[in-house]
Design a protein around this motif. Structure first.
Motif, PDB file in Angstrom:
ATOM      1  N   ALA A  71      13.552   0.710   0.429  1.00 38.38           N
ATOM      2  CA  ALA A  71      13.798   0.483   1.853  1.00 38.38           C
ATOM      3  C   ALA A  71      12.710   1.132   2.695  1.00 38.38           C
ATOM      4  CB  ALA A  71      15.154   1.057   2.239  1.00 38.38           C
ATOM      5  N   VAL A  72      12.384   0.498   3.799  1.00 41.26           N
ATOM      6  CA  VAL A  72      11.435   1.071   4.755  1.00 41.26           C
ATOM      7  C   VAL A  72      12.224   2.027   5.635  1.00 41.26           C
ATOM      8  CG1 VAL A  72       9.837   0.601   6.647  1.00 41.26           C
ATOM      9  CG2 VAL A  72      10.020  -1.014   4.741  1.00 41.26           C
ATOM     10  N   ASP A  73      11.980   3.320   5.482  1.00 37.31           N
ATOM     11  CA  ASP A  73      12.654   4.313   6.323  1.00 37.31           C
ATOM     12  C   ASP A  73      11.910   4.414   7.638  1.00 37.31           C
ATOM     13  OD1 ASP A  73      14.405   6.452   7.073  1.00 37.31           O
ATOM     14  OD2 ASP A  73      12.754   7.819   6.626  1.00 37.31           O
ATOM     15  N   HIS A  74      12.673   4.438   8.723  1.00 37.30           N
ATOM     16  CA  HIS A  74      12.063   4.532  10.043  1.00 37.30           C
ATOM     17  C   HIS A  74      12.948   5.356  10.960  1.00 37.30           C
ATOM     18  CE1 HIS A  74      14.953   1.279  10.382  1.00 37.30           C
ATOM     19  NE2 HIS A  74      14.910   1.407  11.693  1.00 37.30           N
ATOM     20  N   ASP A  75      12.350   5.910  11.979  1.00 37.67           N
ATOM     21  CA  ASP A  75      13.067   6.689  12.980  1.00 37.67           C
ATOM     22  C   ASP A  75      13.823   5.703  13.866  1.00 37.67           C
ATOM     23  OD1 ASP A  75      13.702   8.057  15.431  1.00 37.67           O
ATOM     24  OD2 ASP A  75      12.282   9.619  14.846  1.00 37.67           O
ATOM     25  N   HIS A  76      15.125   5.806  13.895  1.00 39.29           N
ATOM     26  CA  HIS A  76      15.942   4.858  14.656  1.00 39.29           C
ATOM     27  C   HIS A  76      15.797   5.030  16.162  1.00 39.29           C
ATOM     28  CE1 HIS A  76      18.692   3.340  11.289  1.00 39.29           C
ATOM     29  NE2 HIS A  76      17.660   3.950  10.746  1.00 39.29           N
ATOM     30  N   ARG A  77      15.258   6.140  16.605  1.00 39.61           N
ATOM     31  CA  ARG A  77      15.074   6.348  18.043  1.00 39.61           C
ATOM     32  C   ARG A  77      13.829   5.646  18.566  1.00 39.61           C
ATOM     33  NH1 ARG A  77      16.500  11.535  15.933  1.00 39.61           N
ATOM     34  NH2 ARG A  77      14.284  11.700  15.584  1.00 39.61           N
ATOM     35  N   ARG A 102       0.838  -1.196   0.000  1.00 43.21           N
ATOM     36  CA  ARG A 102       0.000   0.000   0.000  1.00 43.21           C
ATOM     37  C   ARG A 102       0.884   1.261   0.000  1.00 43.21           C
ATOM     38  NH1 ARG A 102      -3.705  -2.054   2.710  1.00 43.21           N
ATOM     39  NH2 ARG A 102      -2.812  -1.858   4.774  1.00 43.21           N
ATOM     40  N   MET A 103       1.948   1.239   0.797  1.00 44.07           N
ATOM     41  CA  MET A 103       2.878   2.368   0.816  1.00 44.07           C
ATOM     42  C   MET A 103       3.537   2.535  -0.560  1.00 44.07           C
ATOM     43  SD  MET A 103       4.763   1.791   4.506  1.00 44.07           S
ATOM     44  CE  MET A 103       5.832   3.225   4.390  1.00 44.07           C
ATOM     45  N   LEU A 104       3.932   1.421  -1.149  1.00 46.13           N
ATOM     46  CA  LEU A 104       4.573   1.440  -2.461  1.00 46.13           C
ATOM     47  C   LEU A 104       3.631   2.007  -3.522  1.00 46.13           C
ATOM     48  CD1 LEU A 104       7.251   0.567  -3.799  1.00 46.13           C
ATOM     49  CD2 LEU A 104       6.178  -1.637  -4.282  1.00 46.13           C
ATOM     50  N   THR A 105       2.366   1.601  -3.474  1.00 44.59           N
ATOM     51  CA  THR A 105       1.361   2.103  -4.418  1.00 44.59           C
ATOM     52  C   THR A 105       1.135   3.598  -4.207  1.00 44.59           C
ATOM     53  OG1 THR A 105       0.271  -0.044  -4.521  1.00 44.59           O
ATOM     54  CG2 THR A 105      -1.036   1.863  -5.183  1.00 44.59           C
ATOM     55  N   ASN A 106       1.015   4.025  -2.951  1.00 42.77           N
ATOM     56  CA  ASN A 106       0.806   5.446  -2.657  1.00 42.77           C
ATOM     57  C   ASN A 106       1.962   6.308  -3.159  1.00 42.77           C
ATOM     58  OD1 ASN A 106      -1.630   4.915  -1.444  1.00 42.77           O
ATOM     59  ND2 ASN A 106      -0.829   4.949   0.641  1.00 42.77           N
ATOM     60  N   GLN A 145       3.699   5.478  -5.786  1.00 44.40           N
ATOM     61  CA  GLN A 145       3.802   5.134  -7.212  1.00 44.40           C
ATOM     62  C   GLN A 145       5.095   4.386  -7.530  1.00 44.40           C
ATOM     63  OE1 GLN A 145       3.238   9.034  -8.832  1.00 44.40           O
ATOM     64  NE2 GLN A 145       1.033   8.932  -8.583  1.00 44.40           N
ATOM     65  N   GLY A 146       5.576   3.605  -6.545  1.00 40.75           N
ATOM     66  CA  GLY A 146       6.781   2.799  -6.729  1.00 40.75           C
ATOM     67  C   GLY A 146       8.074   3.591  -6.715  1.00 40.75           C
ATOM     68  N   LEU A 147       7.999   4.859  -6.279  1.00 42.53           N
ATOM     69  CA  LEU A 147       9.162   5.746  -6.321  1.00 42.53           C
ATOM     70  C   LEU A 147       9.615   6.154  -4.928  1.00 42.53           C
ATOM     71  CD1 LEU A 147       7.894   8.044  -9.209  1.00 42.53           C
ATOM     72  CD2 LEU A 147       9.377   6.019  -9.379  1.00 42.53           C
ATOM     73  N   CYS A 148      10.878   6.511  -4.819  1.00 43.19           N
ATOM     74  CA  CYS A 148      11.466   6.977  -3.558  1.00 43.19           C
ATOM     75  C   CYS A 148      10.768   8.250  -3.101  1.00 43.19           C
ATOM     76  CB  CYS A 148      12.956   7.229  -3.769  1.00 43.19           C
ATOM     77  SG  CYS A 148      13.788   8.024  -2.380  1.00 43.19           S
ATOM     78  N   ALA A 149      10.470   8.338  -1.808  1.00 41.41           N
ATOM     79  CA  ALA A 149       9.779   9.501  -1.247  1.00 41.41           C
ATOM     80  C   ALA A 149      10.652  10.758  -1.247  1.00 41.41           C
ATOM     81  CB  ALA A 149       9.316   9.198   0.176  1.00 41.41           C
ATOM     82  N   ILE A 150      11.959  10.622  -1.419  1.00 39.27           N
ATOM     83  CA  ILE A 150      12.837  11.793  -1.416  1.00 39.27           C
ATOM     84  C   ILE A 150      13.211  12.227  -2.832  1.00 39.27           C
ATOM     85  CG2 ILE A 150      15.121  12.674  -0.755  1.00 39.27           C
ATOM     86  CD1 ILE A 150      14.877  11.125   1.839  1.00 39.27           C
ATOM     87  N   VAL A 207       7.767   3.938  11.460  1.00 36.21           N
ATOM     88  CA  VAL A 207       7.968   3.899  10.013  1.00 36.21           C
ATOM     89  C   VAL A 207       7.552   5.235   9.415  1.00 36.21           C
ATOM     90  CG1 VAL A 207       7.156   2.815   7.876  1.00 36.21           C
ATOM     91  CG2 VAL A 207       7.683   1.404   9.881  1.00 36.21           C
ATOM     92  N   ARG A 208       8.381   5.735   8.480  1.00 33.46           N
ATOM     93  CA  ARG A 208       8.066   6.995   7.805  1.00 33.46           C
ATOM     94  C   ARG A 208       7.560   6.701   6.391  1.00 33.46           C
ATOM     95  NH1 ARG A 208      13.032   9.830  10.902  1.00 33.46           N
ATOM     96  NH2 ARG A 208      14.290   8.381   9.704  1.00 33.46           N
ATOM     97  N   GLN A 209       8.450   6.479   5.444  1.00 32.58           N
ATOM     98  CA  GLN A 209       8.063   6.188   4.063  1.00 32.58           C
ATOM     99  C   GLN A 209       9.074   5.232   3.453  1.00 32.58           C
ATOM    100  OE1 GLN A 209       7.326  10.488   2.768  1.00 32.58           O
ATOM    101  NE2 GLN A 209       5.738   9.379   1.638  1.00 32.58           N
ATOM    102  N   LEU A 210       8.939   4.973   2.151  1.00 32.82           N
ATOM    103  CA  LEU A 210       9.856   4.088   1.444  1.00 32.82           C
ATOM    104  C   LEU A 210      10.873   4.929   0.682  1.00 32.82           C
ATOM    105  CD1 LEU A 210       7.262   1.526   0.019  1.00 32.82           C
ATOM    106  CD2 LEU A 210       8.532   1.428   2.184  1.00 32.82           C
ATOM    107  N   LEU A 211      12.152   4.519   0.775  1.00 32.53           N
ATOM    108  CA  LEU A 211      13.234   5.260   0.139  1.00 32.53           C
ATOM    109  C   LEU A 211      14.109   4.335  -0.685  1.00 32.53           C
ATOM    110  CD1 LEU A 211      14.503   7.398   3.173  1.00 32.53           C
ATOM    111  CD2 LEU A 211      12.760   8.008   1.494  1.00 32.53           C
TER     112      LEU A 211
END
Length: 148
Positions: free
Chosen positions: A101-107, A72-76, A78-83, A111-115
């Motif tokens: 990659a699943v970007d997430h806050d290491h602290r 669902r995240m990938l579809t939202n 459009q299969g592209l990096c969020a940055i 989960v944030r977005q896909l990069l």
């Protein structure tokens, strides 16, 4: 700092700082806690030779995501990096493009977005040391020919 408390998203407990390993090149604690990390590593070591950890298992264990949530995240996106807004270019062992990659806050593990691989590495480095971004910018400016 000795009485600092740190939250482990894996077990959901708040523990003393010494229940966590140190991250390289930073004073931040490595997550998950020592106990959760040890349990995870033991389980992976116990796998038979040749067994590979599935994408679904990594999503579940590391990010608390289902494959459907990832899709669902990938579809939202459009299969592209969020940055950078580009498709993944890094290749896996078989030569096929890697998954974003699943970007997430290491602290806190949120989960944030896909990069893409490149943006994920840059984000991790800057998250650990925000002044690094300014240093990289200054470096590039010093090494850019005038008039370009």
């Amino acid at each position: 700092m000795a009485d600092e408390l740190v939250f482990c998203a894996k077990c959901g407990e708040t523990k003393p700082r010494d229940a966590f390993y140190n991250q390289l090149h930073t004073t931040q604690p490595r997550r998950p806690c020592k106990t959760c990390l040890s349990t995870y590593k033991r389980a992976r070591y116990a796998k038979k030779d040749g067994d590979r950890v599935s994408h679904a298992q990594v999503l579940r264990e590391k990010y608390n995501l289902t494959p459907a949530e990832y899709d669902r995240m990938l579809t939202n996106q459009q299969g592209l990096c969020a940055i950078c807004g580009k498709a993944e270019t890094a290749r896996g062992r078989g030569g096929a493009p890697k998954r974003l990659a699943v970007d997430h806050d290491h602290r806190n593990g949120l989960v944030r977005q896909l990069l893409c691989h490149r943006c994920n590495l840059v984000t991790w480095a800057v998250e650990e040391n925000p002044s690094l971004l300014d240093a990289v910018r200054a470096y590039l400016e010093r090494h850019t020919p005038r008039g370009v």
